[in-house]
Design a protein around this motif. Structure first.
Motif, mmCIF file in Angstrom:
data_model
loop_
_atom_site.group_PDB
_atom_site.id
_atom_site.type_symbol
_atom_site.label_atom_id
_atom_site.label_comp_id
_atom_site.label_asym_id
_atom_site.label_seq_id
_atom_site.Cartn_x
_atom_site.Cartn_y
_atom_site.Cartn_z
ATOM 1 N N LEU A 74 1.086 -0.797 0.058
ATOM 2 C CA LEU A 74 -0.366 -0.041 0.478
ATOM 3 C C LEU A 74 0.619 1.336 -0.159
ATOM 4 C CD1 LEU A 74 -2.654 -1.030 2.901
ATOM 5 C CD2 LEU A 74 -2.635 -1.528 0.366
ATOM 6 N N LEU A 75 0.237 2.014 -0.946
ATOM 7 C CA LEU A 75 1.196 3.694 -0.576
ATOM 8 C C LEU A 75 0.378 4.224 -0.046
ATOM 9 C CD1 LEU A 75 1.564 4.355 -4.944
ATOM 10 C CD2 LEU A 75 3.265 3.138 -2.830
ATOM 11 N N LYS B 187 7.066 2.791 5.102
ATOM 12 C CA LYS B 187 8.294 3.257 4.934
ATOM 13 C C LYS B 187 8.860 3.657 4.675
ATOM 14 C CE LYS B 187 12.368 -0.165 4.903
ATOM 15 N NZ LYS B 187 13.213 0.533 5.739
ATOM 16 N N HIS B 188 9.739 4.572 4.985
ATOM 17 C CA HIS B 188 10.649 5.438 3.547
ATOM 18 C C HIS B 188 11.274 4.994 3.653
ATOM 19 C CE1 HIS B 188 8.059 9.418 5.193
ATOM 20 N NE2 HIS B 188 8.015 8.988 6.473
ATOM 21 N N SER C 138 6.277 10.310 0.741
ATOM 22 C CA SER C 138 7.074 11.919 1.665
ATOM 23 C C SER C 138 5.756 11.460 3.003
ATOM 24 C CB SER C 138 6.710 12.473 0.574
ATOM 25 O OG SER C 138 6.488 13.942 1.227
ATOM 26 N N LYS C 139 6.832 12.720 4.098
ATOM 27 C CA LYS C 139 5.686 12.619 5.104
ATOM 28 C C LYS C 139 4.781 14.068 4.787
ATOM 29 C CE LYS C 139 9.220 11.486 8.562
ATOM 30 N NZ LYS C 139 10.369 12.263 9.089
ATOM 31 N N MET C 140 4.715 14.703 3.143
ATOM 32 C CA MET C 140 3.915 15.254 2.975
ATOM 33 C C MET C 140 3.045 14.900 2.323
ATOM 34 S SD MET C 140 6.090 18.198 0.786
ATOM 35 C CE MET C 140 6.064 19.586 1.736
#
Length: 157
Positions: free
Chosen positions: A72-73, A78-79, A125-127
């Motif tokens: 899943l996106l 995980k980054h 991203s965290k965004m």
């Protein structure tokens, strides 16, 4: 290995659609790739967020084969750096996996059933980005990952 990107709803923006197609065409030189669009659910105004996630979740799960690996996106995933992502792809190919299915969920994310079935989560991203933009970003990162694995110059261009 084949990679399928499963998304909810079509891409509305013409320019974004053209860029997605461009990277899809580039990606075909490295791996079998498919973008599958699940049509938007009708009458969402009459559904709660939970009901919408459950309906979308059922549609997502109905598109899977038993041998698929579902990733899943998700913003809680995980980054990776681009190089780490290319290594992740290489590990998946080395494992002899038949099909990796990456999923972009709807506006409210995924149902519990989809989370339970998943084999992992990746965050780009965290965004927060629109679900339309994420399609381009993940296809571009797949392409970048394969150019890294092939030691081609795109990554530093």
């Amino acid at each position: 290995m084949k990679i399928k990107l499963l998304v909810i709803g079509k891409t509305d923006h013409k320019n974004l659609h053209q860029l997605i197609e461009e990277y899809q065409n580039r990606l075909k030189h490295y791996i079998k790739f498919e973008l599958e669009v699940i049509p938007d659910i009708k009458n969402v105004k009459n559904l709660s967020e939970l009901q919408q996630k459950q309906k979308e979740g059922s549609l997502i799960l109905s598109r899977l084969q038993t041998t698929d690996q579902l990733v899943l996106l998700d913003d809680k995933g995980k980054h990776f750096t681009s190089i780490e992502f290319s290594e992740y792809l290489q590990k998946k190919m080395n494992a002899g996996m038949k099909q990796l299915v990456l999923v972009v969920g709807g506006p409210y994310g995924f149902s519990d059933a989809v989370y339970e079935k998943s084999n992992g989560k990746i965050s780009l991203s965290k965004m927060t980005f629109s679900h339309q933009m994420i399609r381009l970003f993940i296809i571009e990162q797949l392409y970048r990952g394969f150019t890294i694995l092939k030691n081609e110059p795109y990554h530093h261009a």
